[in-house]
Design a protein around this motif. Sequence first.
Motif, PDB file in Angstrom:
ATOM      1  N   VAL A 149       0.799  -1.226   0.000  1.00  0.00           N
ATOM      2  CA  VAL A 149       0.000   0.000   0.000  1.00  0.00           C
ATOM      3  C   VAL A 149       0.828   1.271   0.000  1.00  0.00           C
ATOM      4  O   VAL A 149       0.323   2.342  -0.349  1.00  0.00           O
ATOM      5  N   GLU A 150       2.102   1.191   0.390  1.00  0.00           N
ATOM      6  CA  GLU A 150       2.920   2.401   0.403  1.00  0.00           C
ATOM      7  C   GLU A 150       3.042   3.025  -0.977  1.00  0.00           C
ATOM      8  O   GLU A 150       3.285   4.231  -1.113  1.00  0.00           O
ATOM      9  N   MET A 151       2.853   2.215  -2.035  1.00  0.00           N
ATOM     10  CA  MET A 151       2.985   2.743  -3.382  1.00  0.00           C
ATOM     11  C   MET A 151       1.692   3.379  -3.885  1.00  0.00           C
ATOM     12  O   MET A 151       1.640   3.879  -5.018  1.00  0.00           O
ATOM     13  N   SER A 152       0.659   3.377  -3.067  1.00  0.00           N
ATOM     14  CA  SER A 152      -0.585   4.023  -3.465  1.00  0.00           C
ATOM     15  C   SER A 152      -0.573   5.519  -3.184  1.00  0.00           C
ATOM     16  O   SER A 152      -1.526   6.214  -3.514  1.00  0.00           O
ATOM     17  N   VAL A 153       0.505   6.005  -2.584  1.00  0.00           N
ATOM     18  CA  VAL A 153       0.622   7.432  -2.296  1.00  0.00           C
ATOM     19  C   VAL A 153       1.972   7.921  -2.809  1.00  0.00           C
ATOM     20  O   VAL A 153       2.978   7.212  -2.722  1.00  0.00           O
ATOM     21  N   TYR A 154       1.971   9.109  -3.371  1.00  0.00           N
ATOM     22  CA  TYR A 154       3.183   9.673  -3.951  1.00  0.00           C
ATOM     23  C   TYR A 154       3.476  11.010  -3.270  1.00  0.00           C
ATOM     24  O   TYR A 154       2.837  12.017  -3.573  1.00  0.00           O
ATOM     25  N   PRO A 155       4.445  11.049  -2.338  1.00  0.00           N
ATOM     26  CA  PRO A 155       4.865  12.322  -1.753  1.00  0.00           C
ATOM     27  C   PRO A 155       5.803  13.045  -2.713  1.00  0.00           C
ATOM     28  O   PRO A 155       6.814  12.481  -3.146  1.00  0.00           O
ATOM     29  N   LEU A 156       5.477  14.262  -3.047  1.00  0.00           N
ATOM     30  CA  LEU A 156       6.251  14.981  -4.053  1.00  0.00           C
ATOM     31  C   LEU A 156       7.697  15.171  -3.630  1.00  0.00           C
ATOM     32  O   LEU A 156       8.620  14.982  -4.424  1.00  0.00           O
ATOM     33  N   PHE A 157       7.908  15.550  -2.379  1.00  0.00           N
ATOM     34  CA  PHE A 157       9.258  15.834  -1.904  1.00  0.00           C
ATOM     35  C   PHE A 157       9.852  14.560  -1.306  1.00  0.00           C
ATOM     36  O   PHE A 157       9.920  14.398  -0.087  1.00  0.00           O
ATOM     37  N   SER A 158      10.271  13.657  -2.186  1.00  0.00           N
ATOM     38  CA  SER A 158      10.758  12.354  -1.754  1.00  0.00           C
ATOM     39  C   SER A 158      11.691  11.775  -2.803  1.00  0.00           C
ATOM     40  O   SER A 158      11.720  12.254  -3.951  1.00  0.00           O
ATOM     41  N   PRO A 159      12.457  10.742  -2.453  1.00  0.00           N
ATOM     42  CA  PRO A 159      13.325  10.094  -3.453  1.00  0.00           C
ATOM     43  C   PRO A 159      12.569   9.610  -4.681  1.00  0.00           C
ATOM     44  O   PRO A 159      13.154   9.489  -5.760  1.00  0.00           O
ATOM     45  N   MET A 160      11.287   9.335  -4.533  1.00  0.00           N
ATOM     46  CA  MET A 160      10.465   8.898  -5.661  1.00  0.00           C
ATOM     47  C   MET A 160      10.521   9.904  -6.809  1.00  0.00           C
ATOM     48  O   MET A 160      10.535   9.537  -7.989  1.00  0.00           O
ATOM     49  N   SER A 161      10.581  11.181  -6.472  1.00  0.00           N
ATOM     50  CA  SER A 161      10.574  12.218  -7.505  1.00  0.00           C
ATOM     51  C   SER A 161      11.874  12.254  -8.290  1.00  0.00           C
ATOM     52  O   SER A 161      11.883  12.626  -9.472  1.00  0.00           O
ATOM     53  N   PHE A 162      12.984  11.899  -7.653  1.00  0.00           N
ATOM     54  CA  PHE A 162      14.247  11.877  -8.388  1.00  0.00           C
ATOM     55  C   PHE A 162      14.183  10.844  -9.505  1.00  0.00           C
ATOM     56  O   PHE A 162      14.575  11.104 -10.641  1.00  0.00           O
ATOM     57  N   VAL A 163      13.663   9.671  -9.181  1.00  0.00           N
ATOM     58  CA  VAL A 163      13.521   8.619 -10.188  1.00  0.00           C
ATOM     59  C   VAL A 163      12.469   9.012 -11.225  1.00  0.00           C
ATOM     60  O   VAL A 163      12.661   8.828 -12.431  1.00  0.00           O
ATOM     61  N   ALA A 164      11.366   9.575 -10.758  1.00  0.00           N
ATOM     62  CA  ALA A 164      10.273   9.923 -11.659  1.00  0.00           C
ATOM     63  C   ALA A 164      10.684  10.990 -12.672  1.00  0.00           C
ATOM     64  O   ALA A 164      10.472  10.834 -13.888  1.00  0.00           O
ATOM     65  N   GLU A 165      11.250  12.082 -12.203  1.00  0.00           N
ATOM     66  CA  GLU A 165      11.624  13.166 -13.111  1.00  0.00           C
ATOM     67  C   GLU A 165      12.819  12.776 -13.976  1.00  0.00           C
ATOM     68  O   GLU A 165      12.873  13.099 -15.172  1.00  0.00           O
ATOM     69  N   GLY A 166      13.785  12.081 -13.370  1.00  0.00           N
ATOM     70  CA  GLY A 166      14.949  11.666 -14.136  1.00  0.00           C
ATOM     71  C   GLY A 166      14.583  10.705 -15.252  1.00  0.00           C
ATOM     72  O   GLY A 166      15.043  10.847 -16.394  1.00  0.00           O
ATOM     73  N   SER A 167      13.725   9.727 -14.947  1.00  0.00           N
ATOM     74  CA  SER A 167      13.331   8.760 -15.975  1.00  0.00           C
ATOM     75  C   SER A 167      12.443   9.404 -17.027  1.00  0.00           C
ATOM     76  O   SER A 167      12.499   9.046 -18.210  1.00  0.00           O
ATOM     77  N   ALA A 168      11.619  10.367 -16.626  1.00  0.00           N
ATOM     78  CA  ALA A 168      10.758  11.057 -17.597  1.00  0.00           C
ATOM     79  C   ALA A 168      11.584  11.867 -18.579  1.00  0.00           C
ATOM     80  O   ALA A 168      11.281  11.915 -19.779  1.00  0.00           O
ATOM     81  N   ASN A 169      12.655  12.512 -18.089  1.00  0.00           N
ATOM     82  CA  ASN A 169      13.523  13.255 -18.997  1.00  0.00           C
ATOM     83  C   ASN A 169      14.353  12.318 -19.870  1.00  0.00           C
ATOM     84  O   ASN A 169      14.530  12.560 -21.070  1.00  0.00           O
ATOM     85  N   TYR A 170      14.861  11.245 -19.271  1.00  0.00           N
ATOM     86  CA  TYR A 170      15.601  10.272 -20.073  1.00  0.00           C
ATOM     87  C   TYR A 170      14.692   9.624 -21.116  1.00  0.00           C
ATOM     88  O   TYR A 170      15.132   9.280 -22.214  1.00  0.00           O
ATOM     89  N   GLY A 171      13.432   9.486 -20.797  1.00  0.00           N
ATOM     90  CA  GLY A 171      12.487   8.859 -21.707  1.00  0.00           C
ATOM     91  C   GLY A 171      12.355   9.583 -23.033  1.00  0.00           C
ATOM     92  O   GLY A 171      11.965   8.971 -24.043  1.00  0.00           O
ATOM     93  N   ILE A 172      12.674  10.866 -23.068  1.00  0.00           N
ATOM     94  CA  ILE A 172      12.617  11.621 -24.327  1.00  0.00           C
ATOM     95  C   ILE A 172      13.639  11.056 -25.308  1.00  0.00           C
ATOM     96  O   ILE A 172      13.326  10.746 -26.466  1.00  0.00           O
ATOM     97  N   ASP A 173      14.879  10.903 -24.850  1.00  0.00           N
ATOM     98  CA  ASP A 173      15.925  10.361 -25.712  1.00  0.00           C
ATOM     99  C   ASP A 173      15.736   8.871 -25.960  1.00  0.00           C
ATOM    100  O   ASP A 173      16.142   8.357 -27.012  1.00  0.00           O
ATOM    101  N   LEU A 174      15.140   8.175 -24.996  1.00  0.00           N
ATOM    102  CA  LEU A 174      14.875   6.747 -25.181  1.00  0.00           C
ATOM    103  C   LEU A 174      13.880   6.538 -26.322  1.00  0.00           C
ATOM    104  O   LEU A 174      14.075   5.670 -27.185  1.00  0.00           O
ATOM    105  N   ALA A 175      12.822   7.324 -26.335  1.00  0.00           N
ATOM    106  CA  ALA A 175      11.793   7.174 -27.365  1.00  0.00           C
ATOM    107  C   ALA A 175      12.240   7.717 -28.720  1.00  0.00           C
ATOM    108  O   ALA A 175      11.818   7.212 -29.762  1.00  0.00           O
ATOM    109  N   PHE A 176      13.098   8.741 -28.714  1.00  0.00           N
ATOM    110  CA  PHE A 176      13.553   9.378 -29.954  1.00  0.00           C
ATOM    111  C   PHE A 176      15.085   9.427 -29.972  1.00  0.00           C
ATOM    112  O   PHE A 176      15.681  10.490 -29.805  1.00  0.00           O
TER     113      PHE A 176
END
Length: 438
Positions: free
Chosen positions: A282-309
Motif C-alpha cells: 500500500v505504500e505505493m498508493s501514495v506519492y509524496p512529491l518531496f521524496s526520493p520517488m521524484s528523483f527517479v520519476a523526473e529523471g526517468s521522464a527526462n531520459y524517456g525523451i531520448d529513449l523514445a527518440f
Amino acid sequence: MRRLILAFALLLGACASQPMATVTPETLSPVRVEGPLDAIARDYVGLILEIGEREPGYVDAYYGPAEWQAAAKAAPRDLPQLAAGAADMKARLNAVPASGLDADSRQRKAYLLAHVSAAAARIRMLSGEKLSFADEAEALFGIRPELRPLASFDPILARIDALVPGQGDLTDRVTAFKAQYQIPKDRLQVVMDAAIAECRRRTVQHIALPANERFTLSFVGDKPWSGYNYYLGDAASRIEINSDFPIYTERAIDLGCHEGYPGHHVYNALLERTFVREKGWVEMSVYPLFSPMSFVAEGSANYGIDLAFPGDEAIAFERDVLFPLAGLDPSTVEAKAELMTLTRQLARAEYTIADDYLAGRVGREETIARLVKYTLAEPDKAAQRLRFIDTYRSYIINYGLGRDVVQAWVEQQGPDRWQGTETLLSSQILPVDLIPEA
C-alpha cells in the motif's frame, strides 16, 4: 513538471491518535500473506497523507482506499505529532530484522526508510528549519547535487554565441531564432495530440501497459510549470500544458514523453500495477512529491525523451510531422537541434543560481538576470522559472541530474535500454541504488 497538487488525507495506523479504519492489504490484492512490513506501510501512507493536510501540494497522487483519505482529513495530527510519528516509524522499520526478509522485502524496507526520512525532513522544514540547497536536496531526494561555479558554463554560452550569430544580446538572438519554431496557439492541440500519440506508439512497442490506460489533455495558464501530470489511479492521468509562454516543436515531443509516454503516466501506471494491485504494497498508493520517488520519476521522464527518440529521430519527426501540422518552415531544423543540445548542457547552472537565491545571497532581480543569461530564457520566462524555484526549491535537481543518473544506470544494465527502463519504472529502486559504488 509533474503538479499543482491536490491535498489528500487518511487515518493513521498504530501510531495515530485515533484507531485505524478496518482496511487491509487484501482490499487491494486479494491473494497475499501479510508480512512484518505491511502494518508499517499502512501507517506510512497515513503519515504522508496527513503531511499533505499540513502542506497542500505535498501529496502528488493517491489511489488507495477512499475511506483512508476521509479519516485523516477529519483529524490530521499537528507538526510535532507528525514528527514524533515519523521518528517512531523509523524505529519500527529499523527493528525489523533483515535476516528474516527476502530480497524484495529488504528493498521494501530500505524504500520505506528512505521515504520516512524524507518525510521527517519535510516536517522539519514545515516547522521552520532552514537547510542549505544541497542539504535540502539530499534530505528530500536522497542525492546531493554538485554546485558548479557559474563561470564554468561560459564556454557553453560561447559555443551557442557562435551558433546563433548576429548583433545584440545572446538571449535575444536565441529567442528570435527559436521563434521560427513556435507552435501557433490555434495549432497547439493538433501538434500536441500528434506528439503524444507518437510518444505512446514508440513506448508500447517495448513496454506492455495496462489495457485500460488512458489520459486526458488540456491547456491551462498561470502556472509555475510548463506541464504537469496528475495521476488519478486506475491507469488514468490528466495531463495539463501551460500555454502562457511559447511552445516550440521540440517541446511538444519533450512534454509528450515526459508527462506521458514513457514518462510520468507510464511510471505511475506500472507502479500501481506492480505494487498496489499485484502485491498489495500500500505504500505505493501514495506519492509524496518531496521524496526520493521524484528523483527517479523526473529523471526517468527526462531520459524517456531520448529513449523514445534516439539519435536524429526527434529531428526527423519534427521535420516530417510536426512542422507541417504547425505550418512551419523546417529549413534550419538541424541548427535548432544543435542549439537544444547545447542548451541542455546549461541545466545545472540553475542549481547554483537557486542556491544563491534561496540562501538570500542574491536578490530577486539579479537572480532573474542570471536565469536570463545562463538558461537563455527571456525575462518573463525567467521570472516564471523563479516562481517555480520559489515553489519547489531544490526539486529542480530531479530534472537534469536525475536524467543523467538514470541514463547512466540504465545503460549499465545492458544493451536493451527499454528493458532497463521498464525495470526501473516498475521497482522500488532508490536514487542511492542508481549510483555506482566507488
